[in-house]
Write a protein that holds these residues in place. Sequence first.
Motif, PDB file in Angstrom:
ATOM      1  N   UNK A  59       0.913  -1.105  -0.060  1.00  0.00           N
ATOM      2  CA  UNK A  59       0.083   0.271  -0.251  1.00  0.00           C
ATOM      3  C   UNK A  59       0.799   1.202   0.071  1.00  0.00           C
ATOM      4  N   UNK A  60       1.290   1.376  -1.250  1.00  0.00           N
ATOM      5  CA  UNK A  60       2.060   2.770  -1.485  1.00  0.00           C
ATOM      6  C   UNK A  60       1.320   4.196  -1.472  1.00  0.00           C
ATOM      7  N   UNK A  61       0.992   4.731  -0.367  1.00  0.00           N
ATOM      8  CA  UNK A  61       0.129   5.672  -0.651  1.00  0.00           C
ATOM      9  C   UNK A  61       0.789   7.072  -0.020  1.00  0.00           C
ATOM     10  N   UNK A  62       1.914   6.981   0.302  1.00  0.00           N
ATOM     11  CA  UNK A  62       2.587   8.261   0.818  1.00  0.00           C
ATOM     12  C   UNK A  62       3.490   8.936  -0.257  1.00  0.00           C
ATOM     13  N   UNK A  63       3.765   9.943   0.398  1.00  0.00           N
ATOM     14  CA  UNK A  63       4.584  10.881  -0.656  1.00  0.00           C
ATOM     15  C   UNK A  63       5.974  10.216  -0.989  1.00  0.00           C
ATOM     16  N   UNK A  64       6.392   9.544   0.050  1.00  0.00           N
ATOM     17  CA  UNK A  64       7.674   8.640   0.107  1.00  0.00           C
ATOM     18  C   UNK A  64       7.179   7.265   0.576  1.00  0.00           C
ATOM     19  N   UNK A  65       7.514   6.055  -0.165  1.00  0.00           N
ATOM     20  CA  UNK A  65       7.300   4.817   0.270  1.00  0.00           C
ATOM     21  C   UNK A  65       8.392   3.936   0.265  1.00  0.00           C
ATOM     22  N   UNK A  66       8.551   3.109   1.129  1.00  0.00           N
ATOM     23  CA  UNK A  66       9.504   2.051   1.443  1.00  0.00           C
ATOM     24  C   UNK A  66       9.155   0.753   1.747  1.00  0.00           C
ATOM     25  N   UNK A  67       9.872  -0.114   1.212  1.00  0.00           N
ATOM     26  CA  UNK A  67       9.618  -1.591   1.664  1.00  0.00           C
ATOM     27  C   UNK A  67      11.000  -1.777   2.843  1.00  0.00           C
ATOM     28  N   UNK A 110       8.553  -1.484  -7.309  1.00  0.00           N
ATOM     29  CA  UNK A 110       8.317  -0.488  -8.251  1.00  0.00           C
ATOM     30  C   UNK A 110       9.532   0.546  -7.988  1.00  0.00           C
ATOM     31  N   UNK A 111       9.908   1.197  -9.175  1.00  0.00           N
ATOM     32  CA  UNK A 111      10.894   2.289  -9.220  1.00  0.00           C
ATOM     33  C   UNK A 111      11.113   3.462  -8.492  1.00  0.00           C
ATOM     34  N   UNK A 112       9.853   3.647  -7.928  1.00  0.00           N
ATOM     35  CA  UNK A 112       9.707   4.723  -6.886  1.00  0.00           C
ATOM     36  C   UNK A 112       9.656   4.470  -5.433  1.00  0.00           C
ATOM     37  N   UNK A 113       9.759   3.195  -5.204  1.00  0.00           N
ATOM     38  CA  UNK A 113       9.757   2.523  -3.945  1.00  0.00           C
ATOM     39  C   UNK A 113      11.008   2.632  -3.250  1.00  0.00           C
ATOM     40  N   UNK A 123      13.422   6.083  -2.065  1.00  0.00           N
ATOM     41  CA  UNK A 123      11.964   6.443  -2.681  1.00  0.00           C
ATOM     42  C   UNK A 123      12.505   7.632  -3.244  1.00  0.00           C
ATOM     43  N   UNK A 124      11.359   7.746  -4.487  1.00  0.00           N
ATOM     44  CA  UNK A 124      11.131   8.984  -5.129  1.00  0.00           C
ATOM     45  C   UNK A 124       9.806   9.226  -4.845  1.00  0.00           C
TER      46      UNK A 124
END
Length: 158
Positions: free
Chosen positions: A84-92, A107-110, A129-130
């Motif tokens: 659930x990547x709902x933030x401005x910046x998302x991390x695993x 995903x490229x921006x995570x 994160x992007x």
Amino acid sequence: MGDRKETTKNLTELIKLHINPYNDPRIYAASEVTFDYNSSHSIRVDYMWFKPLNNSISGIEKGSFYCYEVKSCKDDFESGNGLNFIGDYNYLVMPKDLYDIIKDKIPYDVGVYVPTECDYKPLMCIKKAKRRDRSKSLTEMLLMMFRSSNRELLKMST
């Protein structure tokens, strides 16, 4: 790190320690933040952190939400739950050996954090994160974080 449940618990504790190592009350974070609670498509973010630009009205409105999803194993990552990547910046947040296996599926921006062996730096960012545009408003994000934080306070008082 042990079994899946233990690994998840340990990684979650490392996120908390990474974000707020000194239990500073000016750090705004919450665990297991649920959105769209009474709908058929509710989602839960494992850990969220809100970082205001400053404490002015415009600084709060320009703040950023960081969302962290904990993945303990390949099956957990591939389950389809909890991405659930709902933030401005998302991390695993995951063990390094898991990252080595699934890095091409992220995903490229995570971004990605992995545990370290270092006491003063519990997590290391191995993929930054992007920034992305979030779909939820500042008000909704803060309210859901507040609700989750309140739930944790109530648990502690009983």
